[in-house]
Design an enzyme around this catalytic site. Sequence first.
Site, PDB file in Angstrom:
ATOM      1  N   ALA A 295      -4.774 -21.454  46.240  1.00  0.00           N
ATOM      2  CA  ALA A 295      -3.500 -20.775  46.488  1.00  0.00           C
ATOM      3  C   ALA A 295      -2.568 -20.840  45.284  1.00  0.00           C
ATOM      4  O   ALA A 295      -1.513 -20.210  45.304  1.00  0.00           O
ATOM      5  CB  ALA A 295      -2.806 -21.401  47.704  1.00  0.00           C
ATOM      6  N   ASP A 296      -2.945 -21.574  44.242  1.00  0.00           N
ATOM      7  CA  ASP A 296      -2.039 -21.801  43.117  1.00  0.00           C
ATOM      8  C   ASP A 296      -2.413 -20.982  41.879  1.00  0.00           C
ATOM      9  O   ASP A 296      -2.059 -21.344  40.767  1.00  0.00           O
ATOM     10  CB  ASP A 296      -2.010 -23.282  42.758  1.00  0.00           C
ATOM     11  CG  ASP A 296      -0.685 -23.687  42.108  1.00  0.00           C
ATOM     12  OD1 ASP A 296       0.364 -23.202  42.565  1.00  0.00           O
ATOM     13  OD2 ASP A 296      -0.716 -24.463  41.140  1.00  0.00           O
TER      14      ASP A 296
END
Length: 419
Positions: A295-296
Amino acid sequence: MARDLTVYLQGKVAGTLRQEDSGRLTFTYDGGYLNRPRAQPLSLSLPLQEEPFDDRQARPFLAGLLPDDHARERLARYLGVSRRNDFALLAEVGGECAGAVAFYPPDTDPPPAGQGDLTPLDDTALATLLRDLPRRPLHAGGEMRLSLAGAQDKMALVLVGGVFNLPRGDHPTTHILKPAIEQFADTVSNEYFCMRLAARLGLEVPAVEVGRAEDVPFLIIERYDRVGGEGSEPRRMHQEDFCQALAIPPEHKYQGEGGPSLAQCFELLNACARPVLDRLELLRRVFFNYLIGNADAHGKNFALLYKPKGITLAPAYDLLCTTIYSDHTDRMAMKIGRKNRFPEVLPRHWDTFARDAGLAPPQVRRDLLAMAERLPTEAHHLSDELQPLSRDAMHSMFVQITRDIAKRAESVKRCFSDL
């Protein structure tokens, strides 16, 4: 009184960074540098020109050379300057940055290019430096003036004959060392596995290994913006991340906060020497980050590399399965078809992403499915291969990531099979 720093690129004077009395910055290219054959710009967002760049134009690239978030705050506190004062921070740590840019006071001659002493580090000395990073980011305050972007603690050293060395002078560093992120379990093993898995699928990634100094594990990453070393003098290659190239300040690196979208990332690659190949490589990284649950993957986790024959997409880095951490956000840094949560992304959203990025939806579907079919098997094989070389906790992390990938890949296959 205004203050200046001389900006060097590839060891040549490229221009002057000035901080006005108001605190605002300007950057001006050196006239001699502009007349050099094949002169490179500092950034796609700072094209070669005689006119100065104002604070709004120059700051995204300059701030992007410094650590982010809490790492920047701790660095500023340790140095006794304001965390918002990019000029003061670069004056302290701007001697060895990502790429080939460096900052020195105008009345200071930089060390001779590529020269400097190396101090070998034994396990105790290395462990001390790594343990000290939360208090003293980037080994700040010593003779080494190092700056690395990102929110995670890290340091850069020179590897010679299997021994890490602390450089002084202008000796380029060759490897980045990243200890575990304190609030998340075993990020060293996590990133190591994901980087090795990416290489297994044919994605371009730097070489990685896991090291340990006394009781401190760390990830060892070979710098892709350095060439040579281990028998030849390492040389710097210039690079910049996507936020810098798009003139987006690092505090806005997430799309939801004004950071780059995937469409902007694909558009940026039109400036590359091989745009078609680089766009295909970036597409595979989008699939990979989605399937491993990263998600980063924000705008500072993609970069451009300035090679002699032109700009190319830099190798992938900071690949991590974040979805296994319950206290990490489940919002993706960049949206896929207007959706930013993994379970919400459906085939129609992949189609929207494809159209926004100038890609063919049928190709995107086909290639995503192909990776979803292959990735769980490759993750399982890699986990098995690494087991004899891994500690129990390390292998447990590999198994956990493999299971997480398998669930997400199965969901992708199921969604497309229902069409």
